[in-house]
Design an enzyme around this catalytic site. Structure first.
Site, PDB file in Angstrom:
ATOM      1  N   GLU A 416       0.813  -1.219   0.000  1.00 19.39           N
ATOM      2  CA  GLU A 416       0.000   0.000   0.000  1.00 19.39           C
ATOM      3  C   GLU A 416       0.850   1.275   0.000  1.00 19.39           C
ATOM      4  O   GLU A 416       0.827   2.057   0.949  1.00 19.39           O
ATOM      5  CB  GLU A 416      -0.970  -0.027   1.181  1.00 19.39           C
ATOM      6  CG  GLU A 416      -1.964  -1.157   1.000  1.00 19.39           C
ATOM      7  CD  GLU A 416      -3.034  -1.223   2.071  1.00 19.39           C
ATOM      8  OE1 GLU A 416      -2.714  -1.055   3.252  1.00 19.39           O
ATOM      9  OE2 GLU A 416      -4.197  -1.456   1.707  1.00 19.39           O
ATOM     10  N   GLU A 486      -4.386 -10.526   0.290  1.00 18.26           N
ATOM     11  CA  GLU A 486      -5.164 -10.405   1.525  1.00 18.26           C
ATOM     12  C   GLU A 486      -6.616 -10.712   1.171  1.00 18.26           C
ATOM     13  O   GLU A 486      -7.130 -10.216   0.175  1.00 18.26           O
ATOM     14  CB  GLU A 486      -5.076  -8.995   2.124  1.00 18.26           C
ATOM     15  CG  GLU A 486      -3.693  -8.635   2.625  1.00 18.26           C
ATOM     16  CD  GLU A 486      -3.595  -7.217   3.184  1.00 18.26           C
ATOM     17  OE1 GLU A 486      -4.593  -6.683   3.690  1.00 18.26           O
ATOM     18  OE2 GLU A 486      -2.493  -6.647   3.086  1.00 18.26           O
TER      19      GLU A 486
HETATM   20  C1  GAL Z   1      -5.086  -3.875   4.137  1.00 14.35           C
HETATM   21  C2  GAL Z   1      -3.684  -3.661   4.626  1.00 14.35           C
HETATM   22  C3  GAL Z   1      -3.397  -4.373   5.908  1.00 14.35           C
HETATM   23  C4  GAL Z   1      -4.519  -4.182   6.874  1.00 14.35           C
HETATM   24  C5  GAL Z   1      -5.787  -4.660   6.270  1.00 14.35           C
HETATM   25  C6  GAL Z   1      -6.979  -4.463   7.142  1.00 14.35           C
HETATM   26  O1  GAL Z   1      -5.471  -2.825   3.348  1.00 14.35           O
HETATM   27  O2  GAL Z   1      -2.749  -4.067   3.672  1.00 14.35           O
HETATM   28  O3  GAL Z   1      -2.198  -3.899   6.434  1.00 14.35           O
HETATM   29  O4  GAL Z   1      -4.652  -2.831   7.169  1.00 14.35           O
HETATM   30  O5  GAL Z   1      -6.052  -3.936   5.106  1.00 14.35           O
HETATM   31  O6  GAL Z   1      -6.852  -4.991   8.382  1.00 14.35           O
END
Ligand code: GAL
Length: 963
Positions: A416, A486
């Protein structure tokens, strides 16, 4: 005018450090660990001038200007009584004015006095290594400045040979909480300053290699490995098991067994130079993108992954060896095969464990500039050439440190950061240095610098489109493999929808799996709250409990989400037909046969095992399937509900679990069993403003008061649940969350109107309307009570009125059992909690647990603990039977108390056990960062019926399994 510019306030990565090199745990060269108790002093600001403490001869005990205490290194001072931690997700906790940082900049001065052992070699030199310091450090030895560095989770070394003295030496380290480097470290986690990884003095003998690079490729066609070890000193490489004995820089090709995460075959070798013998742990494997797929050793793989931050509830990001090993063991035991080191290189010893025990690693650089999003990405360091040296420094420190780990198959540029030239520069540098691994970065949708198309939190429909290759976007991107770096945000109760993601991954070869967000809740141990989250230290701004979104609770207790994930990603699919006695086994491993597993069957009647035995299954290769025949059904009580449970277990002890550990399982129903006949026949008798119906007594408002000797409190329709984190949604989104819509409608304060109490020949009928204030929506609830003299039957009919546009949180009844105690026993889904879209791991059986053990102690209290498909339950002397198989929840506090609690410690058990029997629960989804529940799991108001038979329990000894 004097401009107060400090070394920590500029974009440079630092000065004075040695070039980065490969990390290894030990060699035969001398090392002196400098961890331990250090002297420590905290100042509220960063005063560049006041470095007197670093001067030779400085005496901390006689310095009148500030008291020196002690601190444990590795450690964070904010977790040792000096200042407090601060949590933000995306926002910088200081004004965005790069590279400058606030004047209020907590600064920790550290002093370490050590004796150099008398036999420390005089020849060669000695380096001082810091494995991790947040956020920057200036270092002096014996009064001489060595330099300064940034890059918190990266190693930095100084040559200290000429400065070392025989006997007493003094190391001085000044650490600032904030530095220009903080702009590059805006990861979603606690800000935890300090010397939080090891500090070591390493002798570098004459003729030892400064650096070495192990190249170990595998040719799957020939079955051979090719080894070459490059080093910047001449030496020999030996691998006795392979008969390899060659010079550095030479290569040898020999037959080998390849390394994979499923079969982590390592060969021990040695790199011997004139001055040092460095142990090598060599894993042969080749990573490539071919035919649009990530392949290792010629075969595509599927990441069953997890994002791991380093965290311990007491020590923050200072992790000991046991904790690291515990993480890897827990992952392996839960079928996880991959880890993304979000969002920085982990302690280097963690990667040794991944090599040894077998996990695919996406090693991510210590880089995130997310907070620039809040200012329209203006000034983003990754798109500003002045910062490029710092970015390249970070890339080099990661790659050089970790390049010899077979487990590392992907380098990730960071997380990010938006887009920019600096990222491209990093990618180019990494490719030139190591072209044997793939490159990942999620933040650039063009995929210009990467080998994979990676996304986070895409919903199922979009992932399916991507799987089909029908996604919009650049043509070149459609030819890339896809991963969800993620997904499935494991915050609080959940994540829901895992099964559906996994089916997609298994259906479309382009979808090569994903990494659940995230491994562990970052709750900090707290004397009053049990676990603290954002805001609990009075810090502003903060992002609350968004920091508690892991598959394990802060103390590493697996949450129901981890058990669900384990089930969903099983590397063996077991299904079949319990009536026909046929089991179908599919090997979903990417590389391993089923040779390491044995299979068993058991047969259960009403949840009790009546027989078991082994099941012969061939050692199928990856992707293969076979059918196996179950034996004839064993004898059992007539009318029992029966079924088979088939398990795949480890056939022998492994490095990560013992023989018998269950890897995969399935239940195949056999006979449905007989439903107990409904209780009817008795007539209501009215006397003294009370109505008696069989064993039950009602008041004149139709409220059930007693059943036999049992008191029943406040039985009524219930639609409310303490919103989960997923119900609460994403605070940064403009649209109201589900929980907000529920509260706006007033579902948390429904009014119950009594319309009629109607005794008849064989029933007592109670008519009600349940509705929120200020709305014309409502639910007509009609309770029809009947009895056969001994048991009490409730037939509840619910009819919605009006146009409901919001799903219901839950639908069922709740009641209190004053003074109830003893364990809860039930025949249904268990042993852990389950919800409509998180129930894959729920096993039908006969279970027993204390009311307290039915609770899942989420760090922020919320709805939890439901058990599905309950055929019958016994609780505090009450027996409940239902052919509708409701959800059962029991707790020592009300839903309202659960809803009001902010921390676990707010929940104080009362004397009443509150029971919910739900005909429906709204799904869980992963709306705290991602999609909500899929349509089949949404609970919409519609005409509904729930039949429940109540009786007073007869204690029966039966083989319930305790939770
Ligand atoms: C993503 C980010 C993580 C964490 C997650 C939400 O956008 O890469 O570090 O913030 O969201 O928990």
């Amino acid at each position: 005018m004097v401009r107060i510019a400090l070394p920590h306030d500029d974009v440079s990565p630092g000065t004075g450090c040695l070039p980065p090199r490969a990390w290894y745990a030990t060699s035969d060269a001398r090392a002196l660990c400098l961890n331990g108790n250090w002297r420590f002093r905290l100042s509220p600001t960063a005063d560049a001038e006041d470095d007197a403490f670093a001067a030779d001869g400085y005496d901390a005990d006689t310095d009148g200007r500030g008291a020196w205490g002690e601190i444990a290194v590795p450690g964070h001072w904010v977790l040792q009584g000096h200042g407090t931690p601060h949590y933000t997700n995306q926002l910088y906790p200081f004004p965005v004015d790069p590279p400058r940082v606030p004047t209020d900049n907590p600064t920790g001065d550290h002093l370490r006095v050590f004796d150099l052992p008398g036999d420390w070699p005089a020849a060669g030199t000695t380096v001082l290594r810091f494995d991790g310091v947040e956020s920057c450090a200036r270092v002096w030895l014996n009064g001489t400045g060595l330099g300064d560095f940034k890059g918190s989770r990266l190693p930095h070394e100084f040559d200290v040979g000429p400065l070392l003295r025989p006997g007493r030496n003094v190391l001085a380290v000044r650490v600032h909480q904030w530095s220009a480097g903080s702009y590059l470290e805006d990861q979603d986690q606690w800000w935890l300053p300090g010397v939080f990884r090891d500090v070591t003095l390493l002798h570098r003998p004459e003729g030892s290699a400064g650096d070495h690079f192990v190249h170990a490729a595998y040719d799957h066609r020939a079955g051979t490995g090719t080894l070459r070890v490059d080093a910047d000193a001449r030496g020999r490489v030996t691998v006795p098991e392979l008969g390899v004995d060659m010079a550095t820089g030479e290569s040898a090709t020999v037959p080998v067994e390849p390394w994979t995460a499923e079969t982590p075959r390592l060969y021990d070798g040695v790199l011997a130079t004139a001055g040092e013998r460095v142990p090598l742990r060599i894993g042969f494997r080749t990573v490539a993108v071919e035919d649009g797929l990530i392949k290792v050793n010629g075969r595509p793989l599927l990441f069953r992954g997890v994002n791991r931050h380093e965290f311990h509830p007491e020590t923050g990001r200072a992790l000991d060896a046991d904790t690291m090993r515990a993480d890897v063991l827990l992952m392996k035991r839960h079928n996880i095969n991959a880890v993304r080191t979000s969002h920085y290189p982990p302690h280097p010893a963690f990667l040794d464990l991944c090599d040894e025990l077998g996990l695919w690693v996406v090693d991510e650089c210590d880089l995130e500039t997310h907070g620039f999003q809040a200012v329209g990405w203006r000034g983003n360091p990754v798109d500003d050439d002045r910062w490029t040296p710092a970015l390249l420094d970070r890339a080099a420190r990661m790659v050089e440190r970790d390049k010899n780990h077979p487990s590392v198959v992907v380098w990730s540029l960071g997380n990010e950061c938006g887009t920019g030239r600096g990222l491209t520069a990093m990618a180019e540098w990494i490719r030139a240095r190591d072209d044997s691994r793939l490159l990942h970065y999620e933040g650039d949708r063009s995929c210009a610098d990467t080998d994979l198309y990676s996304r986070m939190y895409a919903d199922h429909a979009e992932v399916e489109l991507i799987g089909r290759g029908e996604d919009e976007g650049p043509e070149a991107r459609r030819r890339l493999p896809f991963v969800l770096c993620e997904y499935a945000h494991a915050m609080g109760n959940g994540p829901g929808g895992l099964t559906e993601y996994q089916r997609l991954f298994e259906s479309y070869e382009r979808l090569q799996g994903g990494f659940v967000w995230e491994w562990i809740d970052h709750g900090i141990a707290h004397p009053a709250y049990e676990y603290a989250y954002g805001g609990d230290f009075g810090e502003e701004p903060h992002d609350g409990n968004f920091v508690c979104d892991g598959l394990v609770l802060p103390d590493r207790t697996p949450s129901p989400g981890l058990l669900e994930y384990k089930k969903v990603i099983e590397p063996v699919r077991i299904d079949g037909d319990g009536h026909a006695g046929v089991v179908r086994i599919t090997n979903l491993h990417d590389f391993a046969t089923l040779g390491h597993l044995s299979f068993t069957w058991s047969y259960e009647a009403d949840g009790v095992r009546v027989a078991d035995g082994p099941l012969a299954v061939p050692a199928l290769g990856p992707g293969e399937h076979a059918e196996a025949q179950l034996p004839p059904a064993p004898p059992h009580a007539p009318e029992a509900e029966t079924g088979w449970t088939v398990r795949a277990v480890l056939a022998a002890d492994t490095a990560w679990a013992e023989r018998g550990h269950v890897v995969a399982w399935a239940q195949l129903p056999h006979e449905a069993g007989a439903v107990r006949p409904a209780a009817r026949g008795a007539s209501p008798v009215r006397e003294d403003r009370r109505t008696t119906l069989g064993p039950a007594v009602f008041d004149d408002r139709g409220a059930l008061l007693t059943l036999g000797d049992l008191r029943i409190a406040d039985l009524r329709l219930d639609v409310w649940r303490a919103p989960t984190d997923n119900d609460n949604g994403m605070p940064w989104r403009p649209e109201p969350s589900l929980a907000t819509r529920w509260r706006q409608l007033g579902l948390h304060r429904m009014q119950h109107r009594l319309d009629a109490v109607e005794p008849s020949e064989d029933a007592l009928t109670v008519r009600t309307r349940v509705a929120p204030a200020a709305s014309d929506l409502g639910l007509r609830a009609v309770y029809r009570w009947q009895s056969d003299g001994a048991r009490l039957l409730l037939a509840l009919e619910v009819e919605p009125e009006g146009e409901w546009t919001v799903p219901l949180p839950r639908l069922g009844i709740r009641f209190g059992l004053p003074g109830a105690d003893g364990p809860v026993r039930w025949f249904g889904g268990g042993p852990g909690e389950a919800y409509p879209d998180t129930r894959a791991a729920s096993m039908t059986g006969l279970w027993e647990a204390d009311v307290d053990a039915l609770q899942t102690p989420y760090v922020r209290p919320q709805e939890n603990g439901a058990r599905p498909d309950v055929r019958w339950a016994r609780i505090g002397g009450l027996r409940i039977d239902s052919g509708h198989r409701p959800w059962l929840t029991a707790r020592r506090w009300t839903t309202e108390e659960l809803d009001a609690a902010r921390h676990r410690a707010d929940l104080v058990p009362g004397r009443t056990v509150w029971v919910n029997l739900d005909i429906g629960q709204h799904g869980i989804g992963t709306g705290s960062c991602g999609p909500g529940p899929l349509p089949p799991y949404q609970l919409h108001a519609r005409p509904t019926r729930l039949d429940v038979t109540f009786s007073t329990a007869v204690t029966r000894g039966n083989g319930a399994a305790r939770h």
